[in-house]
Scaffold this motif. Structure first.
Motif, PDB file in Angstrom:
ATOM      1  N   ALA A 172       0.832  -1.210   0.000  1.00 58.94           N
ATOM      2  CA  ALA A 172       0.000   0.000   0.000  1.00 58.94           C
ATOM      3  C   ALA A 172       0.865   1.258   0.000  1.00 58.94           C
ATOM      4  O   ALA A 172       0.583   2.222   0.692  1.00 58.94           O
ATOM      5  CB  ALA A 172      -0.933  -0.010   1.194  1.00 58.94           C
ATOM      6  N   GLY A 173       1.933   1.231  -0.778  1.00 55.47           N
ATOM      7  CA  GLY A 173       2.764   2.430  -0.880  1.00 55.47           C
ATOM      8  C   GLY A 173       3.696   2.601   0.303  1.00 55.47           C
ATOM      9  O   GLY A 173       4.107   3.701   0.622  1.00 55.47           O
ATOM     10  N   LEU A 174       4.040   1.504   0.933  1.00 52.61           N
ATOM     11  CA  LEU A 174       5.032   1.592   2.008  1.00 52.61           C
ATOM     12  C   LEU A 174       6.325   0.898   1.598  1.00 52.61           C
ATOM     13  O   LEU A 174       7.087   0.442   2.432  1.00 52.61           O
ATOM     14  CB  LEU A 174       4.486   0.960   3.288  1.00 52.61           C
ATOM     15  CG  LEU A 174       3.781   1.923   4.216  1.00 52.61           C
ATOM     16  CD1 LEU A 174       3.369   1.238   5.504  1.00 52.61           C
ATOM     17  CD2 LEU A 174       4.660   3.112   4.558  1.00 52.61           C
ATOM     18  N   ALA A 175       6.528   0.808   0.288  1.00 51.97           N
ATOM     19  CA  ALA A 175       7.770   0.251  -0.233  1.00 51.97           C
ATOM     20  C   ALA A 175       8.085  -1.116   0.351  1.00 51.97           C
ATOM     21  O   ALA A 175       9.216  -1.417   0.671  1.00 51.97           O
ATOM     22  CB  ALA A 175       8.927   1.223  -0.019  1.00 51.97           C
ATOM     23  N   SER A 176       7.076  -1.965   0.524  1.00 49.88           N
ATOM     24  CA  SER A 176       7.356  -3.295   1.068  1.00 49.88           C
ATOM     25  C   SER A 176       8.238  -4.084   0.112  1.00 49.88           C
ATOM     26  O   SER A 176       9.027  -4.913   0.537  1.00 49.88           O
ATOM     27  CB  SER A 176       6.061  -4.054   1.324  1.00 49.88           C
ATOM     28  OG  SER A 176       5.335  -4.179   0.133  1.00 49.88           O
ATOM     29  N   SER A 177       8.120  -3.816  -1.199  1.00 49.19           N
ATOM     30  CA  SER A 177       8.945  -4.555  -2.144  1.00 49.19           C
ATOM     31  C   SER A 177      10.420  -4.202  -1.960  1.00 49.19           C
ATOM     32  O   SER A 177      11.294  -5.011  -2.239  1.00 49.19           O
ATOM     33  CB  SER A 177       8.515  -4.292  -3.587  1.00 49.19           C
ATOM     34  OG  SER A 177       8.713  -2.943  -3.912  1.00 49.19           O
ATOM     35  N   ALA A 178      10.708  -3.005  -1.454  1.00 50.10           N
ATOM     36  CA  ALA A 178      12.102  -2.590  -1.269  1.00 50.10           C
ATOM     37  C   ALA A 178      12.785  -3.457  -0.220  1.00 50.10           C
ATOM     38  O   ALA A 178      13.811  -4.093  -0.481  1.00 50.10           O
ATOM     39  CB  ALA A 178      12.162  -1.120  -0.874  1.00 50.10           C
ATOM     40  N   SER A 179      12.207  -3.514   0.982  1.00 53.07           N
ATOM     41  CA  SER A 179      12.838  -4.311   2.032  1.00 53.07           C
ATOM     42  C   SER A 179      12.712  -5.803   1.724  1.00 53.07           C
ATOM     43  O   SER A 179      13.589  -6.591   2.074  1.00 53.07           O
ATOM     44  CB  SER A 179      12.231  -3.981   3.398  1.00 53.07           C
ATOM     45  OG  SER A 179      10.823  -4.017   3.328  1.00 53.07           O
ATOM     46  N   ALA A 180      11.620  -6.200   1.046  1.00 58.39           N
ATOM     47  CA  ALA A 180      11.430  -7.613   0.720  1.00 58.39           C
ATOM     48  C   ALA A 180      12.527  -8.100  -0.224  1.00 58.39           C
ATOM     49  O   ALA A 180      13.213  -9.090   0.072  1.00 58.39           O
ATOM     50  CB  ALA A 180      10.058  -7.826   0.077  1.00 58.39           C
ATOM     51  N   PHE A 181      12.727  -7.416  -1.344  1.00 55.46           N
ATOM     52  CA  PHE A 181      13.719  -7.904  -2.310  1.00 55.46           C
ATOM     53  C   PHE A 181      15.162  -7.651  -1.859  1.00 55.46           C
ATOM     54  O   PHE A 181      16.059  -8.394  -2.252  1.00 55.46           O
ATOM     55  CB  PHE A 181      13.436  -7.350  -3.710  1.00 55.46           C
ATOM     56  CG  PHE A 181      12.302  -8.083  -4.379  1.00 55.46           C
ATOM     57  CD1 PHE A 181      12.499  -9.361  -4.901  1.00 55.46           C
ATOM     58  CD2 PHE A 181      11.040  -7.536  -4.453  1.00 55.46           C
ATOM     59  CE1 PHE A 181      11.453 -10.074  -5.489  1.00 55.46           C
ATOM     60  CE2 PHE A 181       9.988  -8.234  -5.044  1.00 55.46           C
ATOM     61  CZ  PHE A 181      10.192  -9.508  -5.562  1.00 55.46           C
ATOM     62  N   ALA A 182      15.380  -6.630  -1.032  1.00 49.10           N
ATOM     63  CA  ALA A 182      16.746  -6.441  -0.511  1.00 49.10           C
ATOM     64  C   ALA A 182      17.090  -7.594   0.443  1.00 49.10           C
ATOM     65  O   ALA A 182      18.175  -8.177   0.361  1.00 49.10           O
ATOM     66  CB  ALA A 182      16.860  -5.097   0.197  1.00 49.10           C
ATOM     67  N   SER A 183      16.138  -7.948   1.324  1.00 49.25           N
ATOM     68  CA  SER A 183      16.418  -9.044   2.261  1.00 49.25           C
ATOM     69  C   SER A 183      16.500 -10.377   1.515  1.00 49.25           C
ATOM     70  O   SER A 183      17.331 -11.226   1.846  1.00 49.25           O
ATOM     71  CB  SER A 183      15.375  -9.097   3.379  1.00 49.25           C
ATOM     72  OG  SER A 183      14.078  -9.271   2.855  1.00 49.25           O
ATOM     73  N   LEU A 184      15.657 -10.534   0.491  1.00 54.29           N
ATOM     74  CA  LEU A 184      15.708 -11.769  -0.314  1.00 54.29           C
ATOM     75  C   LEU A 184      17.021 -11.901  -1.075  1.00 54.29           C
ATOM     76  O   LEU A 184      17.575 -12.994  -1.191  1.00 54.29           O
ATOM     77  CB  LEU A 184      14.573 -11.761  -1.345  1.00 54.29           C
ATOM     78  CG  LEU A 184      13.270 -12.452  -0.980  1.00 54.29           C
ATOM     79  CD1 LEU A 184      12.268 -12.283  -2.109  1.00 54.29           C
ATOM     80  CD2 LEU A 184      13.521 -13.943  -0.720  1.00 54.29           C
ATOM     81  N   ALA A 185      17.489 -10.781  -1.632  1.00 56.36           N
ATOM     82  CA  ALA A 185      18.753 -10.814  -2.392  1.00 56.36           C
ATOM     83  C   ALA A 185      19.885 -11.311  -1.497  1.00 56.36           C
ATOM     84  O   ALA A 185      20.683 -12.165  -1.895  1.00 56.36           O
ATOM     85  CB  ALA A 185      19.080  -9.427  -2.952  1.00 56.36           C
ATOM     86  N   LEU A 186      19.925 -10.791  -0.281  1.00 57.68           N
ATOM     87  CA  LEU A 186      20.995 -11.173   0.635  1.00 57.68           C
ATOM     88  C   LEU A 186      20.812 -12.629   1.107  1.00 57.68           C
ATOM     89  O   LEU A 186      21.757 -13.433   1.057  1.00 57.68           O
ATOM     90  CB  LEU A 186      21.006 -10.201   1.830  1.00 57.68           C
ATOM     91  CG  LEU A 186      22.129 -10.331   2.841  1.00 57.68           C
ATOM     92  CD1 LEU A 186      23.496 -10.368   2.167  1.00 57.68           C
ATOM     93  CD2 LEU A 186      22.094  -9.156   3.829  1.00 57.68           C
TER      94      LEU A 186
END
Ligand code: PMV
Length: 328
Positions: A100-114
């Motif tokens: 809902a516009g809280l950039a959940s994809s940002a922290s999700a894919f950064a944590s997934l990448a690592l």
């Protein structure tokens, strides 16, 4: 074959909106963000011999097929790079509303990448991790780093120079974010389709792209000089410019609700009364107020008392993404 990593969300002060290439997810403009300590994702990736497909749990619940498909596509990049042939069980947990516009994809894919790269035994540099996270979501490339972060637009076709770098760490400047939650529901138009629609139909899109380098330059200077007034003015400018270009698409995109506008007025009224506070909004209805510690209490209570605000999350600046555990 198993790793757990965490990453914080981030909020762009100078916005990214539009792609120059979609397969590699290359942005059409650079961006500058703040990493938020108050909102994080913890992801666990476990490559297992007994699975015949990837299995994703989001906040303890079975993910929807499109969500699993997006994560599988992302893991395919890791599998290809590591020559690993196994499917994975992925558990991802956010401590804030998703989509809902809280950039959940940002922290999700950064944590997934690592987590995924560690679980697969890949040794990636910070820039390579940021490039990998970018394939999941453009804003995720920034969430690998703490504090003040810039996403470089890059020039190369293969995207190898398109990654985020830290401008200043989280201890450089005590800036606070107050996030007014005005809706807990998922947004109608995701950022990728919204950007694509804007690029194809807005008569102002070209201007949005060509004016971006000047905004980035000014924001770098405002951060370097710790000029809060300038930082805030530029953040509002970039936010309104991004929403204006999205609104000028055909048909126009409108991410705000009535409470989002009420919050903008609350913040501008506080400013008239002498409190230094500025707003920014991503592709959703939540409003983020940017302030210094002195204004924190006044801004929080004013937002809580704004019509339509459900609750307010408070956050300082967060640090780099981190590996929490790795088991071979
Ligand atoms: O990379 P995405 O799909 O999370 O898109 C991010 C778009 C905005 O949040 C609106 C702006 C930004 O720079 O974060």
């Amino acid at each position: 074959m198993k790793a757990i990593a965490q990453a914080y969300s981030n909020i762009a002060l100078i916005k990214y909106w539009g792609k120059r290439e979609s397969r590699l997810n290359l942005p059409a403009v650079g961006s500058i963000s703040l990493t938020l300590a108050g909102m994080k994702t913890v992801s666990q990736v476990h490559f297992r011999e007994d699975l015949d497909h990837d299995h994703l749990l989001l906040n303890g619940k079975e993910a929807l097929p499109p969500e699993t498909a997006r994560v599988s596509k992302f893991l395919n990049i890791v599998r290809e790079a590591s020559r690993l042939q196994l499917f994975a069980e992925i558990k991802s947990h956010n401590n804030f509303p998703t989509g809902a516009g809280l950039a959940s994809s940002a922290s999700a894919f950064a944590s997934l990448a690592l987590a995924a790269s560690q679980a697969a035994g890949l040794k990636l540099s910070p820039a390579q991790l940021s490039i990998l996270a970018r394939r999941g979501s453009g804003s995720a490339a920034r969430s690998l780093f703490g504090g003040f972060v810039e996403m470089k637009i890059g020039k190369k076709k293969d995207g190898s120079d398109c990654y985020a770098v830290q401008l200043q760490d989280e201890n450089y400047w005590d800036i606070h974010l107050l996030i007014a939650i005005t809706s807990e529901s998922k947004k109608d138009v995701g950022s990728t389709s919204g950007m694509d629609h804007t690029a194809r139909t807005s008569p102002y899109y070209r201007e949005w792209v060509t004016t971006s380098p000047a905004d980035l330059k000014e924001m770098r200077q405002a951060i370097g000089n710790k000029n809060f007034h300038k930082l805030g003015e530029l953040a509002e400018f970039s936010c309104l410019k991004m929403h204006a270009v999205a609104m000028s698409a055909y048909p126009g995109l409108l991410y705000w609700n009535a409470a989002s506008i009420e919050c903008i007025h609350t913040i501008r009224e506080l400013r008239r009364q002498g409190c230094e506070v500025y707003f920014t909004i991503d592709a959703g209805p939540q409003v983020k107020a940017i302030c210094l510690p002195a204004g924190l209490e006044a801004v929080k209570s004013a937002l809580e008392n704004t019509r339509g605000v459900l609750r307010v999350i408070s956050s300082g600046l967060g640090g780099n993404a981190a590996l929490l555990e790795r088991i071979d």
